[in-house]
Scaffold this motif. Sequence first.
Motif, PDB file in Angstrom:
ATOM      1  N   SER A 672     -11.569 -18.725 -19.845  1.00 39.57           N
ATOM      2  CA  SER A 672     -12.415 -19.606 -19.032  1.00 39.57           C
ATOM      3  C   SER A 672     -13.900 -19.313 -19.188  1.00 39.57           C
ATOM      4  O   SER A 672     -14.731 -20.153 -18.878  1.00 39.57           O
ATOM      5  CB  SER A 672     -12.023 -19.492 -17.550  1.00 39.57           C
ATOM      6  N   THR A 673     -14.239 -18.128 -19.638  1.00 39.54           N
ATOM      7  CA  THR A 673     -15.644 -17.742 -19.756  1.00 39.54           C
ATOM      8  C   THR A 673     -16.019 -17.616 -21.229  1.00 39.54           C
ATOM      9  O   THR A 673     -15.339 -16.941 -22.000  1.00 39.54           O
ATOM     10  CB  THR A 673     -15.898 -16.404 -19.055  1.00 39.54           C
ATOM     11  N   TYR A 674     -17.147 -18.269 -21.595  1.00 39.76           N
ATOM     12  CA  TYR A 674     -17.617 -18.250 -22.985  1.00 39.76           C
ATOM     13  C   TYR A 674     -19.102 -17.878 -22.965  1.00 39.76           C
ATOM     14  O   TYR A 674     -19.854 -18.291 -22.081  1.00 39.76           O
ATOM     15  CB  TYR A 674     -17.412 -19.623 -23.643  1.00 39.76           C
ATOM     16  N   ARG A 675     -19.481 -17.110 -23.952  1.00 35.56           N
ATOM     17  CA  ARG A 675     -20.839 -16.592 -23.994  1.00 35.56           C
ATOM     18  C   ARG A 675     -21.529 -17.008 -25.296  1.00 35.56           C
ATOM     19  O   ARG A 675     -20.898 -17.118 -26.334  1.00 35.56           O
ATOM     20  CB  ARG A 675     -20.841 -15.065 -23.871  1.00 35.56           C
ATOM     21  N   ALA A 676     -22.854 -17.221 -25.174  1.00 38.71           N
ATOM     22  CA  ALA A 676     -23.666 -17.548 -26.353  1.00 38.71           C
ATOM     23  C   ALA A 676     -25.066 -17.015 -26.127  1.00 38.71           C
ATOM     24  O   ALA A 676     -25.519 -16.860 -24.983  1.00 38.71           O
ATOM     25  CB  ALA A 676     -23.696 -19.053 -26.595  1.00 38.71           C
ATOM     26  N   GLU A 677     -25.757 -16.709 -27.217  1.00 41.53           N
ATOM     27  CA  GLU A 677     -27.099 -16.147 -27.139  1.00 41.53           C
ATOM     28  C   GLU A 677     -28.131 -17.260 -27.357  1.00 41.53           C
ATOM     29  O   GLU A 677     -28.080 -17.996 -28.357  1.00 41.53           O
ATOM     30  CB  GLU A 677     -27.277 -15.056 -28.189  1.00 41.53           C
ATOM     31  N   VAL A 678     -29.076 -17.379 -26.444  1.00 39.12           N
ATOM     32  CA  VAL A 678     -30.168 -18.349 -26.561  1.00 39.12           C
ATOM     33  C   VAL A 678     -31.388 -17.618 -27.093  1.00 39.12           C
ATOM     34  O   VAL A 678     -31.806 -16.599 -26.524  1.00 39.12           O
ATOM     35  CB  VAL A 678     -30.472 -18.992 -25.192  1.00 39.12           C
TER      36      VAL A 678
END
Length: 1015
Positions: A672-678
């Motif tokens: 359910s949790t997804y991460r990405a770098e801005v």
Amino acid sequence: MIALVLAQLAARWGQAVTLFALSLAATVATVGVPAYVDTVDQAAVRNELANASPAERILALPSIQAGPGEASGRIDPYDAARAQLPLLEPVTTVQIRVRGLRADAPAAESHLLIARDGFCQRVVYRSGRCPVGNRELALPQDLAEFAELAPGAVLRLTPVVATDFGLQPDGPEATWTVVGVFDPIDPADPYWRTGQDPLGLFSNPSVFTTRTAIETTVHQAEIVHLDAVLPDGRLTADQVPELRAQLERTEQRVREEDPTGGPITTGLPRLLDRISGHGDQARALLPIAAAPLVALCWFVVYLAVGHAAAARRHEFGIVALRGARLWTRAAAIATECLLPVLAAAPIGLLAANLLVDLVGPGTAAAQVDAGQWRSAGLAAAGTALAALLAVRREVAAPVAQLLRRVPPRRRAAVATAEVIVVVLAIVAVVELHGLDGELSGVMVAAPAAVMLAVAVVAARAVRPISTLAGRWALRRGWLGPSLAALALARRPGATRLVIVLALVLGLLGFALTSAEVAAAGRAAEARRALGAVRVLDVEDVERGRLLQAVRAADPSGRYAMAVVIASGRSEDPPVVAVDATRLAEVALWPAQTGAGCEPDQPRCRGTDPAAVAEALRPPAPEPVVVRNGELVAELGLSELTPERTVILSLLLSPPAGIPQVVSFGPVGSDQSTYRAEVTGCPDGCRLTGVAIASNQLPPDEGIGEAPSRIDVRLRGLSQAGAPVGPTGWLADQRRWRQPERGRIGEFAQVAVGEAGVSFAQNGVEVGVSYPALAVDVPYPLPVAVAGDLPDGELVTSIDHQLIRVAPQVRLAGVPGAGAHGVLMDLEYADRLATDPGIASQPQVWLAPDAPPQVIDALHAQGLVVSDDRTLADVQAAGEGSGAALALRYFLLAAGLAVLVGLVALGLVVTVDRRTWRRALRRLRAHGLAERTVSAADLWSYGGVVLVGAVTGLLAAGAAWVATGARLPLGVDETVLEFRPEWRAVAPVWLVVVALLLAAAVVAARWRRQRREVGD
């Protein structure tokens, strides 16, 4: 017969001089029209060429890309097509791309090596000379300083060609020598806008060499530009139709030679249209001014000859009684009248050209053309006909009638003529208003017909009114005014003088009103077209950066405002996007801007700029802002979507710079949790949209087909442990929209709920992204509109994409656009755009009291000003329009009419003294005091002038009401205020009335002196 005619002219030289002067005035007025049009055409060419953009003075044929030796065969047909434009100077440019100008330059740096016709004649060398030999180069000063090169430097340049993989060698390296460093004599010369930006105004500057040097350089690809430039001083007004036809033939020739090639690129047709437009405006206006003046001259000629013939009736009778034949009498009478008329025609030709030289915008034609001869002939024929009509009764009358002291009255004929005049005026007004006619052709006489009709009706009313006034004055013992009023009622010459003076003062009032209304309209049009007292055009800059820079340069918001003007399709109205927070302080807001409001429109805000700004910028939702760092998304997958087959991407827009895309996934039901770098949002990026796409299956499972449906839900976003965006934004339907146009299935379907927002798509293709747009402004976007929106409530916005708008204010005109346009808030419009983007026509509007420090601050913010326009400059350009120049002729015609009125006044005084003098002498013999006789003299013609002034005022007002709205004033009707500013008109009109009154007083004193000496 000749001796008799000469004796008549010598005996009655005053009449001959009067006829000559009147015929001269008619000839000058008529010939002045084509002569003045010639000067307007000259001024139009001169002014338009001076103010034309470079694109409007150049013509570019399709460029030719070929290998060495291949271009010549393809150039010949195009060169033949260009040869059909002898008025234009041909410019051929051959170019290749080279690398190696700087030894330490990066591999991607390259410059154009060009050979161009005539460039050495348009530059001045700071050092060195023009390249003439093989392998010699000349560099612009800026490029020489950048590359640290001077004459004598030796370079090794390599031809290159641009490919998908970067610059690739296109030939062997060759040795070149720099022989000159130059500056252009005139960087604004259209010559430097041909080819591919040789001075490097928008790209790297080019390196110049000779055609032989390029031909002997080994390379595989070159580009040839075939251009043509319109030089200064070569185009004349007579050549405009010829050049237009040449352009059409050239374009047709190019299409025939290469049907699949590109089109001719030129702005010359726009320039030619503007030049022709000025001449067309003058040709439409000038006859309207000349017609009443010529008619006035003919009428006064008719009166002058008629009065003189009536005074000589007894003489004609004696001649007839002694046996003179009819044709002899007719020839003697007619010749005496016609000789001054015909003598005035050639002199009037010269006088008209001299007068136009003095008051016109240019120089009159050196040679009198056929049009001027025809005009002179028309004036002479009309004057001769008026003279002959005036003597026809004396020529044909029997001897018994000629010997009578009092000629018979022709009441029926006069009444019939008056009825015809009134009926013609009514028909003209009905034609103009009822049938939507124009002031062209015979209708140019409509204002004169209306003025003459009012004068005739007033003259009919003068007699009974004067009789009543005379009796009323007599009962009160005012003998002088009473005698004058009764004489005015009984003397036909006096009532005719009323008609003449009414025409004179009516023409003056009409001319002054036309000039004042048109001048006010041009000023209002200039204010609306420019938008502010001073406008700075800015070179390419991103919309957000422009807004930030102007706000930083003027934190108070009082002096500067960022503006972007955009035009979409040809049928779309222009869009003016302004920083509405400064609209009321900076923009010029004409009083007529609210004239488009209808009474039943509750949203109409009238002309209050503060109210308009408030309507354009209602409170907006808080934007969703993402910054650099880790971004966490809460995602969920629907049951019908296969595992790990969908990626959700966030579309982010920084205040300025490159749009960012942050992707999450592939999404699965077990996570359910997804991460990405801005990384590209140090100052924060707004969320502008969400896109979903089907990805390929993992490599160990092979490449599979896209699922038939994808559906993913975004439940939340967080960054640094805190939620991103305002509370509840995910579940707000107003936060999402789809593009207004596109095929079904191109965009994601959006559904909101308490758990978040879901994005779904049927019929998915692998690798295709399906977006949904985020909204953080009021949508549909509030706008102010002038004119109609051709596409309902859809408008092409500043990013060239369609948006839905909600008109809040109806205007008669948009500042910076004109009678048709859309006004919107720049910040809101930019937030609706999917990417920052370069502004189209970026501008900075300045308030009237903007200090110079604001401009310095704009430069400090990195804005580069390409042009600086002021309201005075735009107004000055408007004063050079064909209509504005033609209205000067209105005033000239009015001045000539005043002179004709003075002649008519002197004529009537001279004629009336024969009868009026005898009557006053008899009254003196019966004991009437000299003081009373003098008062009667003074009131006689002073009263005529006052009555003529009142009648002229009514005639001018009636003509303006009837025809003013149809005058081709060259100004948009939405800014015209047809009620003139009387403070600008009344002083001149009153001065002329005072002049006529002074002439009447002088006439009275002269007649008194003549009476005293017994004349």
